[in-house]
Structures are given as C-alpha cells and as structure tokens.
Design an enzyme around this catalytic site. Structure first.
Site, mmCIF file in Angstrom:
data_model
loop_
_atom_site.group_PDB
_atom_site.id
_atom_site.type_symbol
_atom_site.label_atom_id
_atom_site.label_comp_id
_atom_site.label_asym_id
_atom_site.label_seq_id
_atom_site.Cartn_x
_atom_site.Cartn_y
_atom_site.Cartn_z
ATOM 1 N N GLY A 1 0.793 -1.223 0.000
ATOM 2 C CA GLY A 1 0.000 0.000 0.000
ATOM 3 C C GLY A 1 0.824 1.270 0.000
ATOM 4 O O GLY A 1 0.395 2.285 -0.548
ATOM 5 N N HIS B 1 -15.933 13.227 -11.837
ATOM 6 C CA HIS B 1 -15.494 13.553 -13.194
ATOM 7 C C HIS B 1 -14.187 14.341 -13.205
ATOM 8 O O HIS B 1 -13.862 15.077 -12.281
ATOM 9 C CB HIS B 1 -16.579 14.372 -13.905
ATOM 10 C CG HIS B 1 -16.867 15.697 -13.230
ATOM 11 N ND1 HIS B 1 -16.137 16.833 -13.492
ATOM 12 C CD2 HIS B 1 -17.785 16.034 -12.303
ATOM 13 C CE1 HIS B 1 -16.606 17.837 -12.764
ATOM 14 N NE2 HIS B 1 -17.605 17.376 -12.026
#
Length: 225
Positions: A80, A147
């Site tokens: 990670g 977006h």
C-alpha cells in the site's frame, strides 16, 4: 462451424507478502470466480525468511526465483505504501517483468476512463467519467471518484475515500481511510501535490502542496516531510 477457443490463462505474481498483498490475492481470486482467467502463482517478497514458505496456500518466492520459474507471469504490486511500491515495481521491471491491471467486476464506471498498467481497482468502487489513472495506482474498497479526476503514478486511496470532480493528484499521494476531497473547477482544479499524505477522515477543501501531511475537518497542514 464456430470454434470454441479458450482464453490463455494469465499467471499473476503479487509483489509483497503483506496485509494488502493477501487482500489483493483475495481480489484476484474473486475476479477468477467471476470469469476472469487469472491464476495466482506466487507472492514475491524481499524478506529471505519468507522464501520457501506459503501464505494462505500461496508460495512465497524471491524476485529472481519467481522470474526463473514463471518467466511468462505478470506482476501486481501488493504494497500500500506508494514509495515502497514504486521501488518494488522498478525492481520487477529490471528483472523483465511486465505488469497486470486488476479491475474487480463490481466496479461501476463509464467508458471514459484511461487506466495505465499495474493499477488495481478493488471491489465496490464507482468511477464516473473522464478520469485518468497513472501507472500502479491503487483504489481500495468502496471509493467514489468524480469527473475529470487525474491521479498520478502510485497514487493510493485507502477504503471509503470520496473524491469530487476536477481534482488532480501528483505522484505517490496517499489518501487515508474515509477522507473526502471536495471539487475544484475546470479553470482551477483542486491539486494534491507529489508525495502528499491526507489523513484518515480528513475533509480537504483546498489544494495541498507537495510533501505535506494534512488532516482534520476542514483539513489543515500537520507537518512537512
């Protein structure tokens, strides 16, 4: 007459016999049960004490042994930490490995995504439209990405991160569990600089400079590394 041609099995080695490495193995096995032609052949780890052992019934090998035994395998990063993952992926590339991109079938997304090799998108994520992910990006469980988001190489989202539109990430950014990042605009995207860290549960309302750690609601700088 139509011939039934079986897809060639993809052999996958996970670099990093760690906690996220085990979760990644589960993710890939889940993908295989859903029809993706994946087969995990080993973990790769630099700890010599782990070599020759098994982790959740998967053998652990050194990088050189993995390349020797499975030269056709592809690699996925099982660490990670963005900086460590970058180091390991560079080592794998030096050994001649190429990289697999893993996208769990429970991911919801539009067709307007650009995803570079080595990236991992775990189960339960939603990615909307016009999103660009760099190399070896990790998106953990149950995140939402709005977006016009751009994520630089090795950017890492812990579980439950929510990102609004027009946010641009640099390289090796780490965003902690449950953090929220509000939207920027087309004229002035909200930016998170290279090597920045966003703490768990933070609410980011403005741009974060490189190398800084931010936390709290609203998020403020905690320290510069």
């Amino acid at each position: 007459m139509t011939e039934n041609i079986q897809k060639k099995e993809k052999l996958i080695a996970i670099y990093g016999a760690s906690g996220f490495g085990r979760e990644l193995a589960w993710l890939i096995e889940s993908c295989a049960k859903r029809g993706m032609n994946y087969n995990i052949i080993c973990f790769i780890d630099d700890d010599e004490k782990k070599h020759g052992t098994h982790l959740n019934n998967i053998p652990v090998l050194s990088l050189k042994d993995a390349k020797k035994r499975y030269p056709q395998a592809t690699v996925v990063g099982g660490i990670g930490n963005p900086k460590i993952r970058e180091k390991l992926m560079n080592k794998a590339a030096d050994q001649g490995f190429v990289f697999e991109t893993i996208i769990h079938p429970d991911t919801e997304s539009s067709q307007w995504l650009e995803i570079s090799e080595g990236s991992v998108i775990c189960a339960g994520n939603t990615l909307t439209t016009n999103i660009t992910l760099g190399h070896h990006v990790q998106i953990n469980l149950d995140c939402t990405i709005g977006h016009d988001v751009i994520m630089g190489d090795y950017t890492t989202l812990a579980p439950g991160v929510h990102i609004s539109g027009w946010v641009h990430f640099g390289k090796r950014v780490y965003v902690g569990t449950g953090a929220v990042i509000i939207n920027g605009t087309e004229e002035a995207p909200l930016t998170i600089g290279d090597d920045a860290v966003i703490g768990a549960g933070a609410c980011v309302t403005k741009s974060v400079p490189p190398l800084e750690t931010w936390g709290g609601v609203p998020a403020k700088p905690l320290k510069k590394r």
